[in-house]
Scaffold this motif. Structure first.
Motif, mmCIF file in Angstrom:
data_model
loop_
_atom_site.group_PDB
_atom_site.id
_atom_site.type_symbol
_atom_site.label_atom_id
_atom_site.label_comp_id
_atom_site.label_asym_id
_atom_site.label_seq_id
_atom_site.Cartn_x
_atom_site.Cartn_y
_atom_site.Cartn_z
ATOM 1 N N ARG A 65 48.131 1.980 40.250
ATOM 2 C CA ARG A 65 47.319 3.202 40.265
ATOM 3 C C ARG A 65 47.430 3.937 38.928
ATOM 4 O O ARG A 65 46.433 4.406 38.376
ATOM 5 N N SER A 66 48.655 4.035 38.433
ATOM 6 C CA SER A 66 48.885 4.752 37.188
ATOM 7 C C SER A 66 48.261 4.022 36.005
ATOM 8 O O SER A 66 47.700 4.643 35.099
ATOM 9 N N SER A 67 48.356 2.694 36.009
ATOM 10 C CA SER A 67 47.750 1.897 34.945
ATOM 11 C C SER A 67 46.238 2.106 34.915
ATOM 12 O O SER A 67 45.639 2.236 33.839
ATOM 13 N N VAL A 68 45.613 2.161 36.085
ATOM 14 C CA VAL A 68 44.173 2.386 36.164
ATOM 15 C C VAL A 68 43.829 3.796 35.681
ATOM 16 O O VAL A 68 42.847 4.003 34.958
ATOM 17 N N GLY A 69 44.642 4.785 36.071
ATOM 18 C CA GLY A 69 44.418 6.150 35.596
ATOM 19 C C GLY A 69 44.493 6.243 34.086
ATOM 20 O O GLY A 69 43.655 6.899 33.441
ATOM 21 N N ARG A 106 39.781 -5.844 38.889
ATOM 22 C CA ARG A 106 40.462 -5.254 37.730
ATOM 23 C C ARG A 106 40.415 -6.192 36.521
ATOM 24 O O ARG A 106 40.371 -5.733 35.380
ATOM 25 N N LYS A 107 40.399 -7.490 36.780
ATOM 26 C CA LYS A 107 40.399 -8.472 35.698
ATOM 27 C C LYS A 107 39.134 -8.329 34.858
ATOM 28 O O LYS A 107 38.019 -8.349 35.383
ATOM 29 N N ASN A 108 39.306 -8.150 33.553
ATOM 30 C CA ASN A 108 38.202 -8.029 32.595
ATOM 31 C C ASN A 108 37.285 -6.827 32.864
ATOM 32 O O ASN A 108 36.141 -6.808 32.415
#
Length: 217
Positions: free
Chosen positions: A51-55, A191-193
């Motif tokens: 979640r944090s990586s996406v944020g 999420r990939k690419n």
């Protein structure tokens, strides 16, 4: 039997159609109402790190520590083109060990931080860890925000820790994940690419589908 097969074919076609962003919707925020200055997005899912990586990916900078999970919701604000975006990152609301009282407190805090209401729930899910129990848990969590939460939801499927050929099709057919994709009106991305423009365009689509309105809490 024929009717059931037709319905399955229709669902597969819908998933194929929505698994990519239509070419004419490539301009990310063009679907947001002109008078809408702020987009509020709540991050939910079964991994704080993901979640944090996406944020961080959305805001283009490290605003969330991916290693250390706080026991509270975090709200950050960023600027994207001429719009402001507000991200509310939640603690692990899907944990089997979370008490009903703590879950209620976290949801109430999230509601306060997203006042007057979120436009999008971004469900960041790790496919290899997503069980029937987690599916039921995330449904119950979303229902605490309101009966129309799934109308504002987008699923973002993380790349598995051990990537193998054909993993996208395999996990897309995984029953708990497949059920949640249907519940979210086939709104999902990998999420990939993933490109930021693609993700923001999906946010804009959700806002448009809900007539520019946030979820009424």
């Amino acid at each position: 039997m024929d009717r059931q097969r037709e319905e399955m074919d229709r669902q597969r076609e819908e998933m194929r159609r929505l698994s990519g962003v239509p070419q004419h919707l490539r301009s990310s925020f063009e679907l947001l109402p002109p008078d809408m200055s702020e987009l509020r997005v709540v991050l939910l899912g079964n991994s704080w790190s993901e979640r944090s990586s996406v944020g961080n990916f959305i805001l283009g900078e490290t605003v969330f520590d991916t290693e250390e999970e706080p026991d509270r919701c975090l709200r950050v604000r960023g600027q994207l083109k001429d719009k402001e975006i507000v991200l509310i990152n939640t603690p692990d609301l899907l944990s089997p060990n979370i008490s009903a009282d703590n879950l209620r407190k976290h949801v109430e805090n999230c509601v306060r931080l997203s006042d007057p209401g979120p436009h999008v729930f971004l469900l960041v899910l790790q496919p290899e860890d997503f069980t029937e129990q987690l599916k039921q848990k995330i449904r119950r969590v979303l229902e605490k925000f309101g009966g129309r939460s799934f109308d504002h939801s987008l699923i973002l499927i993380s790349t598995p820790r051990e990537e193998k050929p054909g993993f996208m099709e395999e996990y897309k057919q995984h029953p708990p994940l497949n059920d949640l994709i249907r519940k979210s009106k086939y709104r999902f991305l990998w999420r990939k690419n993933l490109e930021l423009e693609e993700l923001l365009t999906r946010f804009g689509q959700i806002v448009k589908e809900n007539n520019g309105e946030h979820l009424k809490l």
